[in-house]
Design a protein around this motif. Structure first.
Motif, PDB file in Angstrom:
ATOM      1  N   VAL A 119      52.558  33.501  68.178  1.00  0.00           N
ATOM      2  CA  VAL A 119      52.246  34.936  68.250  1.00  0.00           C
ATOM      3  C   VAL A 119      53.226  35.698  67.363  1.00  0.00           C
ATOM      4  N   PHE A 120      52.807  36.843  66.874  1.00  0.00           N
ATOM      5  CA  PHE A 120      53.733  37.705  66.136  1.00  0.00           C
ATOM      6  C   PHE A 120      53.269  39.156  66.227  1.00  0.00           C
ATOM      7  N   GLY A 121      54.206  40.043  65.872  1.00  0.00           N
ATOM      8  CA  GLY A 121      53.879  41.466  65.871  1.00  0.00           C
ATOM      9  C   GLY A 121      54.188  42.151  67.186  1.00  0.00           C
ATOM     10  N   GLU A 122      54.892  41.457  68.074  1.00  0.00           N
ATOM     11  CA  GLU A 122      55.157  42.018  69.397  1.00  0.00           C
ATOM     12  C   GLU A 122      56.335  42.996  69.395  1.00  0.00           C
ATOM     13  N   LEU A 123      57.311  42.768  68.493  1.00  0.00           N
ATOM     14  CA  LEU A 123      58.565  43.536  68.598  1.00  0.00           C
ATOM     15  C   LEU A 123      58.345  45.034  68.427  1.00  0.00           C
ATOM     16  N   ALA A 124      57.636  45.398  67.388  1.00  0.00           N
ATOM     17  CA  ALA A 124      57.443  46.827  67.109  1.00  0.00           C
ATOM     18  C   ALA A 124      56.684  47.493  68.249  1.00  0.00           C
ATOM     19  N   LEU A 125      55.801  46.749  68.905  1.00  0.00           N
ATOM     20  CA  LEU A 125      55.028  47.331  70.005  1.00  0.00           C
ATOM     21  C   LEU A 125      55.864  47.409  71.284  1.00  0.00           C
ATOM     22  N   ILE A 181      50.102  40.451  56.368  1.00  0.00           N
ATOM     23  CA  ILE A 181      49.414  40.895  57.586  1.00  0.00           C
ATOM     24  C   ILE A 181      50.242  42.003  58.233  1.00  0.00           C
ATOM     25  N   ILE A 182      51.554  41.864  58.118  1.00  0.00           N
ATOM     26  CA  ILE A 182      52.504  42.876  58.584  1.00  0.00           C
ATOM     27  C   ILE A 182      53.530  43.048  57.480  1.00  0.00           C
ATOM     28  N   LYS A 183      53.953  44.293  57.246  1.00  0.00           N
ATOM     29  CA  LYS A 183      54.995  44.542  56.240  1.00  0.00           C
ATOM     30  C   LYS A 183      56.263  45.034  56.937  1.00  0.00           C
ATOM     31  N   SER A 193      69.155  36.330  67.315  1.00  0.00           N
ATOM     32  CA  SER A 193      68.769  37.090  68.500  1.00  0.00           C
ATOM     33  C   SER A 193      67.268  37.000  68.720  1.00  0.00           C
ATOM     34  N   TYR A 194      66.505  36.852  67.643  1.00  0.00           N
ATOM     35  CA  TYR A 194      65.057  36.703  67.830  1.00  0.00           C
ATOM     36  C   TYR A 194      64.721  35.357  68.456  1.00  0.00           C
ATOM     37  N   GLU A 195      65.386  34.304  67.986  1.00  0.00           N
ATOM     38  CA  GLU A 195      65.143  32.989  68.579  1.00  0.00           C
ATOM     39  C   GLU A 195      65.514  32.986  70.060  1.00  0.00           C
ATOM     40  N   ASP A 202      53.944  32.853  56.988  1.00  0.00           N
ATOM     41  CA  ASP A 202      55.388  32.876  56.731  1.00  0.00           C
ATOM     42  C   ASP A 202      55.990  34.152  57.289  1.00  0.00           C
ATOM     43  N   ILE A 203      57.172  34.012  57.880  1.00  0.00           N
ATOM     44  CA  ILE A 203      57.955  35.172  58.305  1.00  0.00           C
ATOM     45  C   ILE A 203      59.008  35.414  57.236  1.00  0.00           C
ATOM     46  N   ILE A 204      58.988  36.596  56.654  1.00  0.00           N
ATOM     47  CA  ILE A 204      59.893  36.923  55.550  1.00  0.00           C
ATOM     48  C   ILE A 204      60.699  38.147  55.955  1.00  0.00           C
ATOM     49  N   LYS A 205      62.014  38.049  55.814  1.00  0.00           N
ATOM     50  CA  LYS A 205      62.844  39.158  56.272  1.00  0.00           C
ATOM     51  C   LYS A 205      63.998  39.367  55.314  1.00  0.00           C
ATOM     52  N   GLY A 206      64.066  40.530  54.704  1.00  0.00           N
ATOM     53  CA  GLY A 206      65.167  40.841  53.800  1.00  0.00           C
ATOM     54  C   GLY A 206      65.121  39.979  52.553  1.00  0.00           C
ATOM     55  N   ARG A 224      62.668  33.702  53.327  1.00  0.00           N
ATOM     56  CA  ARG A 224      61.665  33.190  54.254  1.00  0.00           C
ATOM     57  C   ARG A 224      62.355  32.524  55.430  1.00  0.00           C
ATOM     58  N   LEU A 225      62.080  32.999  56.636  1.00  0.00           N
ATOM     59  CA  LEU A 225      62.792  32.482  57.804  1.00  0.00           C
ATOM     60  C   LEU A 225      62.107  31.274  58.425  1.00  0.00           C
ATOM     61  N   VAL A 226      60.842  31.391  58.685  1.00  0.00           N
ATOM     62  CA  VAL A 226      60.101  30.296  59.329  1.00  0.00           C
ATOM     63  C   VAL A 226      58.637  30.392  58.937  1.00  0.00           C
ATOM     64  N   THR A 244      59.659  50.206  67.382  1.00  0.00           N
ATOM     65  CA  THR A 244      60.525  50.156  66.196  1.00  0.00           C
ATOM     66  C   THR A 244      59.660  49.822  64.984  1.00  0.00           C
ATOM     67  N   PRO A 245      60.202  50.037  63.771  1.00  0.00           N
ATOM     68  CA  PRO A 245      59.464  49.586  62.585  1.00  0.00           C
ATOM     69  C   PRO A 245      59.315  48.064  62.615  1.00  0.00           C
ATOM     70  N   ARG A 246      58.360  47.545  61.884  1.00  0.00           N
ATOM     71  CA  ARG A 246      58.154  46.095  61.833  1.00  0.00           C
ATOM     72  C   ARG A 246      59.442  45.411  61.360  1.00  0.00           C
ATOM     73  N   ALA A 247      59.894  44.406  62.082  1.00  0.00           N
ATOM     74  CA  ALA A 247      61.188  43.773  61.814  1.00  0.00           C
ATOM     75  C   ALA A 247      61.125  42.764  60.680  1.00  0.00           C
ATOM     76  N   ALA A 248      59.935  42.305  60.339  1.00  0.00           N
ATOM     77  CA  ALA A 248      59.796  41.282  59.301  1.00  0.00           C
ATOM     78  C   ALA A 248      58.416  41.421  58.670  1.00  0.00           C
ATOM     79  N   THR A 249      58.250  40.768  57.521  1.00  0.00           N
ATOM     80  CA  THR A 249      56.929  40.679  56.893  1.00  0.00           C
ATOM     81  C   THR A 249      56.284  39.381  57.348  1.00  0.00           C
ATOM     82  N   VAL A 250      54.993  39.436  57.628  1.00  0.00           N
ATOM     83  CA  VAL A 250      54.266  38.224  58.005  1.00  0.00           C
ATOM     84  C   VAL A 250      53.156  38.033  56.982  1.00  0.00           C
ATOM     85  N   ARG A 251      53.190  36.904  56.282  1.00  0.00           N
ATOM     86  CA  ARG A 251      52.269  36.685  55.154  1.00  0.00           C
ATOM     87  C   ARG A 251      51.405  35.449  55.379  1.00  0.00           C
TER      88      ARG A 251
HETATM   89  P1  CMP Z   1      57.244  42.951  64.527  1.00  0.00           P
HETATM   90  O1  CMP Z   1      58.591  43.480  64.214  1.00  0.00           O
HETATM   91  O2  CMP Z   1      56.329  43.800  65.310  1.00  0.00           O
HETATM   92  O3  CMP Z   1      56.522  42.490  63.180  1.00  0.00           O
HETATM   93  C1  CMP Z   1      57.092  41.410  62.453  1.00  0.00           C
HETATM   94  C2  CMP Z   1      57.106  40.205  63.362  1.00  0.00           C
HETATM   95  O4  CMP Z   1      57.672  39.007  62.847  1.00  0.00           O
HETATM   96  C3  CMP Z   1      57.980  40.497  64.579  1.00  0.00           C
HETATM   97  O5  CMP Z   1      57.388  41.534  65.338  1.00  0.00           O
HETATM   98  C4  CMP Z   1      58.000  39.107  65.190  1.00  0.00           C
HETATM   99  O6  CMP Z   1      56.812  38.858  65.888  1.00  0.00           O
HETATM  100  C5  CMP Z   1      57.983  38.171  63.971  1.00  0.00           C
HETATM  101  N1  CMP Z   1      59.259  37.448  63.751  1.00  0.00           N
HETATM  102  C6  CMP Z   1      59.397  36.109  63.661  1.00  0.00           C
HETATM  103  N2  CMP Z   1      60.664  35.765  63.422  1.00  0.00           N
HETATM  104  C7  CMP Z   1      61.384  36.896  63.384  1.00  0.00           C
HETATM  105  C8  CMP Z   1      62.785  37.185  63.193  1.00  0.00           C
HETATM  106  N3  CMP Z   1      63.697  36.206  62.983  1.00  0.00           N
HETATM  107  N4  CMP Z   1      63.168  38.478  63.237  1.00  0.00           N
HETATM  108  C9  CMP Z   1      62.260  39.443  63.463  1.00  0.00           C
HETATM  109  N5  CMP Z   1      60.948  39.221  63.630  1.00  0.00           N
HETATM  110  C10 CMP Z   1      60.495  37.971  63.602  1.00  0.00           C
END
Ligand code: CMP
Length: 302
Positions: free
Chosen positions: A115-121, A73-75, A178-180, A93-97, A106-108, A125-132
């Motif tokens: 909710v997700f996808g708020e950080l980049a908005l 849904i987000i890359k 820091s995200y938590e 799933d939240i996938i990062k690195g 897979r983080l969580v 910034t670029p999307r911080a994680a992949t959401v699948r």
């Molecule tokens: P965004 O960076 O816009 O897109 C990916 C999203 O994954 C991010 O916003 C957060 O909503 C979500 N997310 C959940 N856990 C994490 C994490 N540990 N680090 C970064 N983003 C996370």
């Protein structure tokens, strides 16, 4: 004419963050969908405390998105971020690195109401994680960047920004990512007490833990001060939640105090990673309380 204009100048119209906002969007949808969005919002820890106006704005701005299992849904790294999501049904799933062996990390797993996808908005910034999508069909409510800025950023994410620096200083929470930590602010309920007010009453049932933001508070044991809280980030009220037992001491505001509270649901959802720190802290109470065995010992052996 000019008098009427003067009357219409509200605090909102002089707030520059609000002046720049485009008119709020209304996306056409059935009454049934409006009801479903409302139900999702009420399940969400981010939005359930929102006022009626915010809920109405969210319902207006959201549209449905469905994704089958396995679809991203987000890359991570994507620079074209334009949407913010809340999960109605299914899991993501939240996938990062990557892990050391090169596999995806897979983080969580997020559940309905998350909710997700708020950080980049928020930060551009670029999307911080992949959401699948991690269920056969994931149902989401989405909104675009403009709506996010007008409704969510202004009313909800400002709390994250406000407590960002504070949370970095709370030693208890250094065990969180820091995200938590940022998401802890979403659950903060801001409370104020006047000098002398009792925040916690010994023996009462406990529903919240507290962090001191400003002012000074003190713990009492039979009216004796046994502990002082004056450093921002100091916390109390955690034991009743940790051990499911009545309040062990009274806590009183020594000066006017600004506190933030986390209720039991938020405590259970967010404090898991620092339970060991809380338990170590609990062991310290016995050393500092006059009633505790260690404090009583020296007099007896002297
Ligand atoms: P965004 O960076 O816009 O897109 C990916 C999203 O994954 C991010 O916003 C957060 O909503 C979500 N997310 C959940 N856990 C994490 C994490 N540990 N680090 C970064 N983003 C996370």
């Amino acid at each position: 004419k000019s008098a009427a204009r003067r009357v219409s100048v509200s605090a909102e119209s002089i707030d520059p963050t609000k002046q720049m906002l485009a008119p709020k969007k209304v996306i056409d949808k059935s009454d049934e969908d409006r009801e479903r969005i409302r139900a999702t919002l009420m399940r969400s820890f981010l939005f359930k405390h929102g006022d009626a106006a915010q809920t109405a704005d969210l319902v207006n701005a959201m549209y449905e998105v469905r994704r089958p299992r396995g679809v991203d849904i987000i890359k991570q790294g994507d620079r074209e971020a334009n949407e913010f999501f809340i999960i109605d049904a299914g899991e993501c799933d939240i996938i990062k690195g990557t892990n050391e062996d090169g596999s995806e990390r897979r983080l969580v797993t997020l559940r309905p109401g998350a909710v997700f996808g708020e950080l980049a908005l928020m930060y551009n910034t670029p999307r911080a994680a992949t959401v699948r999508a991690a269920s056969d069909e994931v149902v989401l409510w989405a909104m675009d960047r403009e709506s996010f800025k007008a409704i969510v950023l202004v009313q909800t994410m400002q709390k994250r920004l406000k407590y960002e620096a504070f949370l970095e200083e709370v030693s208890l929470l250094q065990g969180l990512s820091s995200y938590e930590r940022a998401t802890v602010a979403d659950s903060f309920v801001e409370v104020r007490y006047g000098a002398g007010d009792r925040v916690i009453e010994e023996g009462a049932e406990g529903h919240d833990m507290f962090f001191l933001v400003a002012g000074k508070a003190e713990a009492l044991d039979k009216e004796n001060v046994v502990r002082i809280y004056e450093k921002p980030g100091a916390y109390f009220g955690e034991l009743a939640l940790l051990n499911n037992e009545p309040r062990k001491a009274t806590v009183r505001a020594a000066t006017a105090c600004e506190l933030v509270a986390l209720d039991r649901a938020a405590f259970e959802r967010l404090m898991g990673p620092v339970v060991d720190v809380l338990q170590r802290h609990e062991a310290d109470y016995a050393l500092l309380t006059p009633r505790g065995s260690v404090a009583a010992q020296p007099a007896a052996t002297a």
